[in-house]
Every structure is written in C-alpha cells, then in structure tokens.
Design a protein around this motif. Structure first.
Motif, mmCIF file in Angstrom:
data_model
loop_
_atom_site.group_PDB
_atom_site.id
_atom_site.type_symbol
_atom_site.label_atom_id
_atom_site.label_comp_id
_atom_site.label_asym_id
_atom_site.label_seq_id
_atom_site.Cartn_x
_atom_site.Cartn_y
_atom_site.Cartn_z
ATOM 1 N N VAL A 106 0.862 -1.173 0.000
ATOM 2 C CA VAL A 106 0.000 0.000 0.000
ATOM 3 C C VAL A 106 0.901 1.225 0.000
ATOM 4 O O VAL A 106 1.615 1.473 0.963
ATOM 5 C CB VAL A 106 -0.939 0.017 1.226
ATOM 6 C CG1 VAL A 106 -1.778 1.283 1.235
ATOM 7 C CG2 VAL A 106 -1.825 -1.212 1.244
ATOM 8 N N ASP A 107 0.883 1.979 -1.102
ATOM 9 C CA ASP A 107 1.639 3.224 -1.200
ATOM 10 C C ASP A 107 0.729 4.370 -0.798
ATOM 11 O O ASP A 107 -0.395 4.480 -1.292
ATOM 12 C CB ASP A 107 2.124 3.467 -2.625
ATOM 13 C CG ASP A 107 3.350 2.666 -2.982
ATOM 14 O OD1 ASP A 107 3.902 2.004 -2.090
ATOM 15 O OD2 ASP A 107 3.753 2.717 -4.157
ATOM 16 N N THR A 108 1.228 5.215 0.085
ATOM 17 C CA THR A 108 0.449 6.351 0.547
ATOM 18 C C THR A 108 1.279 7.616 0.413
ATOM 19 O O THR A 108 2.374 7.696 0.965
ATOM 20 C CB THR A 108 0.031 6.167 2.019
ATOM 21 O OG1 THR A 108 -0.663 4.932 2.155
ATOM 22 C CG2 THR A 108 -0.855 7.307 2.480
ATOM 23 N N TYR A 109 0.762 8.573 -0.322
ATOM 24 C CA TYR A 109 1.379 9.885 -0.458
ATOM 25 C C TYR A 109 0.515 10.862 0.326
ATOM 26 O O TYR A 109 -0.696 10.877 0.159
ATOM 27 C CB TYR A 109 1.434 10.317 -1.920
ATOM 28 C CG TYR A 109 2.322 9.449 -2.763
ATOM 29 C CD1 TYR A 109 3.667 9.750 -2.916
ATOM 30 C CD2 TYR A 109 1.832 8.328 -3.421
ATOM 31 C CE1 TYR A 109 4.496 8.957 -3.695
ATOM 32 C CE2 TYR A 109 2.647 7.535 -4.197
ATOM 33 C CZ TYR A 109 3.976 7.853 -4.329
ATOM 34 O OH TYR A 109 4.792 7.071 -5.090
ATOM 35 N N TYR A 110 1.151 11.692 1.166
ATOM 36 C CA TYR A 110 0.353 12.593 1.993
ATOM 37 C C TYR A 110 1.063 13.926 2.200
ATOM 38 O O TYR A 110 2.287 14.024 2.121
ATOM 39 C CB TYR A 110 0.056 11.962 3.351
ATOM 40 C CG TYR A 110 1.259 11.710 4.210
ATOM 41 C CD1 TYR A 110 1.650 12.626 5.175
ATOM 42 C CD2 TYR A 110 2.020 10.554 4.063
ATOM 43 C CE1 TYR A 110 2.769 12.403 5.966
ATOM 44 C CE2 TYR A 110 3.130 10.330 4.844
ATOM 45 C CZ TYR A 110 3.500 11.249 5.793
ATOM 46 O OH TYR A 110 4.604 11.030 6.567
ATOM 47 N N SER A 111 0.250 14.935 2.451
ATOM 48 C CA SER A 111 0.748 16.268 2.752
ATOM 49 C C SER A 111 0.071 16.743 4.026
ATOM 50 O O SER A 111 -1.156 16.858 4.067
ATOM 51 C CB SER A 111 0.455 17.237 1.606
ATOM 52 O OG SER A 111 0.768 18.555 1.990
ATOM 53 N N THR A 112 0.862 17.003 5.050
ATOM 54 C CA THR A 112 0.285 17.488 6.301
ATOM 55 C C THR A 112 -0.127 18.955 6.190
ATOM 56 O O THR A 112 -0.972 19.410 6.949
ATOM 57 C CB THR A 112 1.270 17.320 7.467
ATOM 58 O OG1 THR A 112 2.511 17.942 7.126
ATOM 59 C CG2 THR A 112 1.512 15.851 7.761
ATOM 60 N N LYS A 113 0.442 19.684 5.241
ATOM 61 C CA LYS A 113 0.084 21.094 5.068
ATOM 62 C C LYS A 113 -1.315 21.246 4.476
ATOM 63 O O LYS A 113 -2.108 22.058 4.934
ATOM 64 C CB LYS A 113 1.093 21.794 4.160
ATOM 65 C CG LYS A 113 2.450 21.956 4.772
ATOM 66 C CD LYS A 113 3.395 22.645 3.822
ATOM 67 C CE LYS A 113 4.788 22.708 4.412
ATOM 68 N NZ LYS A 113 5.753 23.270 3.478
ATOM 69 N N THR A 114 -1.599 20.460 3.437
ATOM 70 C CA THR A 114 -2.891 20.596 2.766
ATOM 71 C C THR A 114 -3.918 19.583 3.260
ATOM 72 O O THR A 114 -5.105 19.766 3.040
ATOM 73 C CB THR A 114 -2.734 20.427 1.244
ATOM 74 O OG1 THR A 114 -2.205 19.130 0.976
ATOM 75 C CG2 THR A 114 -1.820 21.493 0.669
ATOM 76 N N GLY A 115 -3.450 18.500 3.891
ATOM 77 C CA GLY A 115 -4.368 17.494 4.405
ATOM 78 C C GLY A 115 -4.832 16.490 3.369
ATOM 79 O O GLY A 115 -5.775 15.747 3.604
ATOM 80 N N HIS A 116 -4.165 16.427 2.234
ATOM 81 C CA HIS A 116 -4.529 15.462 1.197
ATOM 82 C C HIS A 116 -3.767 14.158 1.376
ATOM 83 O O HIS A 116 -2.583 14.164 1.706
ATOM 84 C CB HIS A 116 -4.225 16.021 -0.190
ATOM 85 C CG HIS A 116 -5.057 17.200 -0.552
ATOM 86 N ND1 HIS A 116 -4.508 18.363 -0.993
ATOM 87 C CD2 HIS A 116 -6.395 17.390 -0.535
ATOM 88 C CE1 HIS A 116 -5.462 19.224 -1.240
ATOM 89 N NE2 HIS A 116 -6.624 18.662 -0.950
ATOM 90 N N VAL A 117 -4.456 13.043 1.129
ATOM 91 C CA VAL A 117 -3.846 11.720 1.184
ATOM 92 C C VAL A 117 -4.275 10.955 -0.062
ATOM 93 O O VAL A 117 -5.463 10.925 -0.403
ATOM 94 C CB VAL A 117 -4.297 10.937 2.440
ATOM 95 C CG1 VAL A 117 -3.714 9.539 2.440
ATOM 96 C CG2 VAL A 117 -3.891 11.672 3.701
ATOM 97 N N PHE A 118 -3.310 10.352 -0.758
ATOM 98 C CA PHE A 118 -3.584 9.513 -1.909
ATOM 99 C C PHE A 118 -2.985 8.142 -1.635
ATOM 100 O O PHE A 118 -1.841 8.039 -1.203
ATOM 101 C CB PHE A 118 -2.961 10.098 -3.182
ATOM 102 C CG PHE A 118 -3.479 11.458 -3.530
ATOM 103 C CD1 PHE A 118 -4.678 11.594 -4.204
ATOM 104 C CD2 PHE A 118 -2.784 12.594 -3.171
ATOM 105 C CE1 PHE A 118 -5.160 12.845 -4.520
ATOM 106 C CE2 PHE A 118 -3.254 13.850 -3.477
ATOM 107 C CZ PHE A 118 -4.454 13.974 -4.154
#
Length: 148
Positions: A106-118
């Motif tokens: 399971v690959d997870t890309y995330y940004s804590t600044k914008t709150g997006h998770v893919f």
C-alpha cells in the motif's frame, strides 16, 4: 500512481547537504593536521554527492503540492480485506497483519500542510508490483493509520 508523483529534494535534504559541505570546508580551511583535512574532504564530497542523489519528497504532477510517502506491506491472502478497507474506511485497516508478508503493498502519499492523502494497493507479480486498485483520495483525518 508512480507517474503522478515525481521525486524531488526536500528542504531537509538540502540542509543536510549544505551542513556537510560547510563542515567539510571548515575542516579544510582550519590549519590543522592531515587527518582533519582528510575528514574535511570526505565531508565536503559527501555533501556534494548527497545533494545530487538524495531526493526524499514527492511532487504531485496535477496539483504541484509537495508530499511524503509511506509504504506498508501485507500478505497476499489479505487482499480482499485490505482492498475493502481502502475503498470504504482506511482507518479500519488491520495493521496487525502488516509486515507478515510482502504480496501486497500500500503506497500512501500525503501532505500534512494541505491534508490530502492519496493511496493505492499494489500486488506483487514476479519482479515488480502492479497496481490492483484505483488511486483513492482521502482527507488526512480519515487516513491517520496509513501515514504512521
């Protein structure tokens, strides 16, 4: 999903490289013994090499935002439960089976600044992981287990 996110240098990567280079140059410029100069050259070269090699952040090609990546591995026998958890509620994913096999990734890309998770599920087909689910997009509050 690998084509959507490209590797880039993060600020942390640049700081590490600059600190090593500066420490190496300082050791070279200070009049001291030969071992200190050798250490200085080694640090300076390591800083230069790391600047060109180290890329730990990812950039989303569609939005341009900078993200981090995590990978979790599961046994292939858990394919249905992992896929169901990813498609409905990613926080319901059973992490007790994590690292007990590597048939699924399971690959997870995330940004804590914008709150997006893919996130996307991959299945191991000899010699490489092939995608076996669509790319799921979540809010970071719903996917807390995936980014830890």
């Amino acid at each position: 999903m690998e084509t959507r996110f490209s590797r880039i240098r993060s600020a942390k990567d640049i700081v590490i490289s600059v600190v090593l280079l500066a420490a190496g140059v300082a050791c070279i410029l200070v009049p001291s013994s030969v071992p200190v100069n050798i250490t200085g050259y080694t640090l300076a070269i390591a800083g230069i090499v790391l600047f060109f090699v180290m890329k730990t952040a990812f950039r989303d090609a569609e939005t341009g935002e900078t993200m981090k990546k995590t990978e979790k591995y599961f046994p292939a026998s858990k394919s249905d439960s992992v896929l169901k958890a990813l498609s409905t509620n990613p926080d319901s994913l059973d992490l007790s089976e994590e690292n007990k096999g590597n048939g699924l990734k399971v690959d997870t890309y995330y940004s804590t600044k914008t709150g997006h998770v893919f996130t996307q599920l991959f299945e191991y087909i000899p010699y490489k992981y092939e995608p076996c689910s669509p790319v799921y997009s979540y809010d970071i509050s719903k996917a807390g287990k995936l980014i830890k």
